[in-house]
Design a protein around this motif. Structure first.
Motif, PDB file in Angstrom:
ATOM      1  N   LEU A  49       0.828  -1.207   0.000  1.00  0.00           N
ATOM      2  CA  LEU A  49       0.000   0.000   0.000  1.00  0.00           C
ATOM      3  C   LEU A  49       0.863   1.258   0.000  1.00  0.00           C
ATOM      4  N   ARG A  50       1.907   1.245   0.790  1.00  0.00           N
ATOM      5  CA  ARG A  50       2.728   2.450   0.918  1.00  0.00           C
ATOM      6  C   ARG A  50       3.635   2.659  -0.294  1.00  0.00           C
ATOM      7  N   ALA A  51       4.311   1.597  -0.723  1.00  0.00           N
ATOM      8  CA  ALA A  51       5.314   1.739  -1.788  1.00  0.00           C
ATOM      9  C   ALA A  51       4.687   1.829  -3.172  1.00  0.00           C
ATOM     10  N   LYS A  52       3.610   1.109  -3.387  1.00  0.00           N
ATOM     11  CA  LYS A  52       3.051   1.007  -4.735  1.00  0.00           C
ATOM     12  C   LYS A  52       1.836   1.892  -4.950  1.00  0.00           C
ATOM     13  N   HIS A  53       1.021   2.054  -3.901  1.00  0.00           N
ATOM     14  CA  HIS A  53      -0.245   2.768  -4.080  1.00  0.00           C
ATOM     15  C   HIS A  53      -0.314   4.096  -3.334  1.00  0.00           C
ATOM     16  N   HIS A  54       0.769   4.527  -2.679  1.00  0.00           N
ATOM     17  CA  HIS A  54       0.814   5.818  -1.987  1.00  0.00           C
ATOM     18  C   HIS A  54      -0.249   5.932  -0.902  1.00  0.00           C
ATOM     19  N   ILE A  55      -0.570   4.823  -0.253  1.00  0.00           N
ATOM     20  CA  ILE A  55      -1.536   4.809   0.838  1.00  0.00           C
ATOM     21  C   ILE A  55      -0.783   4.523   2.136  1.00  0.00           C
ATOM     22  N   VAL A 105     -12.251   3.956   0.171  1.00  0.00           N
ATOM     23  CA  VAL A 105     -13.088   4.171  -1.018  1.00  0.00           C
ATOM     24  C   VAL A 105     -12.231   4.161  -2.279  1.00  0.00           C
ATOM     25  N   LEU A 106     -11.065   4.812  -2.225  1.00  0.00           N
ATOM     26  CA  LEU A 106     -10.182   4.842  -3.391  1.00  0.00           C
ATOM     27  C   LEU A 106      -9.712   3.446  -3.779  1.00  0.00           C
ATOM     28  N   LEU A 107      -9.312   2.653  -2.792  1.00  0.00           N
ATOM     29  CA  LEU A 107      -8.817   1.307  -3.084  1.00  0.00           C
ATOM     30  C   LEU A 107      -9.913   0.417  -3.660  1.00  0.00           C
ATOM     31  N   ILE A 108     -11.121   0.531  -3.124  1.00  0.00           N
ATOM     32  CA  ILE A 108     -12.222  -0.290  -3.632  1.00  0.00           C
ATOM     33  C   ILE A 108     -12.611   0.138  -5.034  1.00  0.00           C
ATOM     34  N   GLU A 109     -12.697   1.431  -5.279  1.00  0.00           N
ATOM     35  CA  GLU A 109     -13.098   1.909  -6.605  1.00  0.00           C
ATOM     36  C   GLU A 109     -12.058   1.587  -7.668  1.00  0.00           C
ATOM     37  N   LEU A 147      -6.091  14.533  -5.598  1.00  0.00           N
ATOM     38  CA  LEU A 147      -4.729  14.757  -5.086  1.00  0.00           C
ATOM     39  C   LEU A 147      -3.878  13.500  -5.237  1.00  0.00           C
ATOM     40  N   TRP A 148      -4.495  12.338  -5.022  1.00  0.00           N
ATOM     41  CA  TRP A 148      -3.785  11.061  -5.180  1.00  0.00           C
ATOM     42  C   TRP A 148      -3.383  10.841  -6.631  1.00  0.00           C
ATOM     43  N   ASP A 149      -4.270  11.198  -7.565  1.00  0.00           N
ATOM     44  CA  ASP A 149      -3.955  11.058  -8.990  1.00  0.00           C
ATOM     45  C   ASP A 149      -2.774  11.941  -9.400  1.00  0.00           C
ATOM     46  N   LYS A 150      -2.551  13.018  -8.675  1.00  0.00           N
ATOM     47  CA  LYS A 150      -1.433  13.915  -8.990  1.00  0.00           C
ATOM     48  C   LYS A 150      -0.120  13.418  -8.388  1.00  0.00           C
ATOM     49  N   GLY A 151      -0.138  12.255  -7.741  1.00  0.00           N
ATOM     50  CA  GLY A 151       1.087  11.665  -7.200  1.00  0.00           C
ATOM     51  C   GLY A 151       1.405  12.020  -5.768  1.00  0.00           C
ATOM     52  N   ASN A 152       0.466  12.627  -5.050  1.00  0.00           N
ATOM     53  CA  ASN A 152       0.723  13.032  -3.668  1.00  0.00           C
ATOM     54  C   ASN A 152       0.420  11.891  -2.694  1.00  0.00           C
ATOM     55  N   PHE A 153       1.032  11.999  -1.521  1.00  0.00           N
ATOM     56  CA  PHE A 153       0.679  11.159  -0.373  1.00  0.00           C
ATOM     57  C   PHE A 153      -0.197  12.004   0.548  1.00  0.00           C
ATOM     58  N   MET A 154      -1.202  11.398   1.163  1.00  0.00           N
ATOM     59  CA  MET A 154      -2.090  12.123   2.062  1.00  0.00           C
ATOM     60  C   MET A 154      -2.137  11.478   3.434  1.00  0.00           C
ATOM     61  N   GLY A 155      -2.347  12.344   4.423  1.00  0.00           N
ATOM     62  CA  GLY A 155      -2.550  11.886   5.788  1.00  0.00           C
ATOM     63  C   GLY A 155      -3.624  12.725   6.436  1.00  0.00           C
ATOM     64  N   GLY A 156      -4.019  12.355   7.643  1.00  0.00           N
ATOM     65  CA  GLY A 156      -5.036  13.122   8.349  1.00  0.00           C
ATOM     66  C   GLY A 156      -4.535  14.503   8.713  1.00  0.00           C
ATOM     67  N   GLY A 157      -5.390  15.520   8.542  1.00  0.00           N
ATOM     68  CA  GLY A 157      -4.964  16.900   8.779  1.00  0.00           C
ATOM     69  C   GLY A 157      -5.586  17.558   9.979  1.00  0.00           C
ATOM     70  N   ILE A 158      -6.210  16.781  10.858  1.00  0.00           N
ATOM     71  CA  ILE A 158      -6.930  17.393  11.979  1.00  0.00           C
ATOM     72  C   ILE A 158      -5.995  18.144  12.917  1.00  0.00           C
ATOM     73  N   LYS A 196     -19.599  19.794 -12.711  1.00  0.00           N
ATOM     74  CA  LYS A 196     -18.468  19.723 -13.645  1.00  0.00           C
ATOM     75  C   LYS A 196     -17.548  18.538 -13.362  1.00  0.00           C
ATOM     76  N   GLN A 197     -17.732  17.881 -12.197  1.00  0.00           N
ATOM     77  CA  GLN A 197     -16.887  16.758 -11.796  1.00  0.00           C
ATOM     78  C   GLN A 197     -15.398  17.141 -11.811  1.00  0.00           C
ATOM     79  N   GLU A 198     -15.101  18.266 -11.154  1.00  0.00           N
ATOM     80  CA  GLU A 198     -13.717  18.723 -11.093  1.00  0.00           C
ATOM     81  C   GLU A 198     -13.460  19.419  -9.767  1.00  0.00           C
ATOM     82  N   VAL A 199     -12.170  19.509  -9.437  1.00  0.00           N
ATOM     83  CA  VAL A 199     -11.740  20.142  -8.200  1.00  0.00           C
ATOM     84  C   VAL A 199     -10.996  21.426  -8.530  1.00  0.00           C
ATOM     85  N   THR A 200     -11.321  22.496  -7.812  1.00  0.00           N
ATOM     86  CA  THR A 200     -10.622  23.768  -7.956  1.00  0.00           C
ATOM     87  C   THR A 200      -9.863  24.043  -6.656  1.00  0.00           C
ATOM     88  N   TYR A 201      -8.614  24.466  -6.787  1.00  0.00           N
ATOM     89  CA  TYR A 201      -7.756  24.663  -5.624  1.00  0.00           C
ATOM     90  C   TYR A 201      -7.436  26.147  -5.447  1.00  0.00           C
TER      91      TYR A 201
END
Length: 316
Positions: free
Chosen positions: A31-37, A67-71, A231-242, A302-307
């Protein structure tokens, strides 16, 4: 429901109380090395100091990660409580017999290893005693020769120089019963009454209808999933931001090697309100933690994200 081939091929996410856990170390590495999870390690050992610093399995995944892994057909959901069926009396007896046999084999192997170590230690101690006797005999002979050279007779020599070298009395040691560490397998995969294939789900619809998984269930949760995937499609790693006042932390690479560049906050639609004080607070907090705050607006039509990136400029 998922087929047996899907369960064997995909990563198994074991769900309990609507939380997904990964118990296999190889799956965690994949998950970490191949899928950035990344997820969060939460396993601890009782009575171990600093157990809140060095954590182990299981790995708990964010719902957006699940959800990402299942989809993407990378994992399947396992209804873990129902996958553990009540064991029969015969199955439980066999399991106890196998466990006792494994413990006896480990104890026997440990006893053999202890005996070999004891024999090696005994031979080493005998060699040390022999060398000590030789040194003491040489010193006594040298003392006698020196005394005779000085004109002394054997009667004038001290008694200890004429006494033969004897063994020193051994210190009595307290007999302690040997103890051995025995490893008891704790994995459910080898249990006869554990049937994950019969309770596996390869899509969110079937898992939701079975009551195993319910995320996402609102427009805000759906927006978080879409932003996370973008964000994942752009090659980023994500974690909780609380901890930093946002929904996600965005890393340019593995969090073990990089600091996060952004704290992301999800806005569920272009019509969602955003108060000026929120912009100021997020901007100042992001700058204080050396990060930019990222407002991520999801447009369902539009099915898009604006940053929008916000930083405190320090004017005035």
């Amino acid at each position: 429901m998922a087929s047996d081939s899907d369960v064997d091929r995909k990563i198994q996410l074991r769900v309990s109380n609507y939380k997904a856990y990964v118990w296999d170390v190889d799956d965690i590495a994949t998950l970490r090395a191949k899928h950035h999870i990344c997820g969060v390690l939460t396993g601890t050992l009782p009575h171990l100091s600093q157990q809140n610093v060095f954590l182990g399995v299981p790995l708990v995944l964010l719902p957006e990660e699940v959800v990402l892994l299942i989809e993407h057909q990378l994992a399947v959901l396992i209804d873990d409580p129902n996958a553990h069926k009540p064991p029969t009396v015969d199955a439980l007896k066999r399991w106890n017999m196998e466990r006792e046999a494994s413990a006896q084999q480990q104890i026997a192997a440990a006893e053999v290893e202890r005996a070999s170590e004891k024999a090696a230690k005994h031979s080493t101690s005998e060699e040390a005693v022999r060398k000590r006797k030789e040194r003491e005999a040489k010193r006594a002979a040298a003392a006698r020769e020196k005394a005779l050279a000085e004109g002394l007779t054997l009667e004038d020599l001290p008694a200890e120089s004429l006494a033969p070298v004897t063994d020193r009395p051994s210190t009595p040691s307290k007999i302690v019963a040997p103890s051995f560490n025995v490893t008891i397998p704790a994995s459910s995969s080898e249990l006869e009454w554990y049937a994950p294939n019969a309770h596996a789900y390869s899509d969110l619809v079937s898992a939701r209808s079975a009551g195993v998984w319910s995320y996402p269930s609102s427009s805000y949760e759906r927006a978080k999933c879409r932003v996370f995937q973008d964000l994942w499609d752009k090659g980023n790693f994500m974690g909780g931001g609380i901890k930093f006042g946002g929904d996600f932390l965005v890393y340019p690479g593995d969090p073990l090697r990089y600091h996060s560049h952004f704290v992301a906050t999800v806005i569920e639609s272009p019509r969602a309100p955003l108060m000026p004080m929120e912009v100021v607070a997020h901007g100042r907090l992001g700058t204080a933690t050396k990060k930019s705050h990222l407002f991520c607006e999801w447009d369902e039509e539009k099915q898009e994200v604006t940053y929008f990136s916000v930083e405190w400029a320090g004017f005035g």
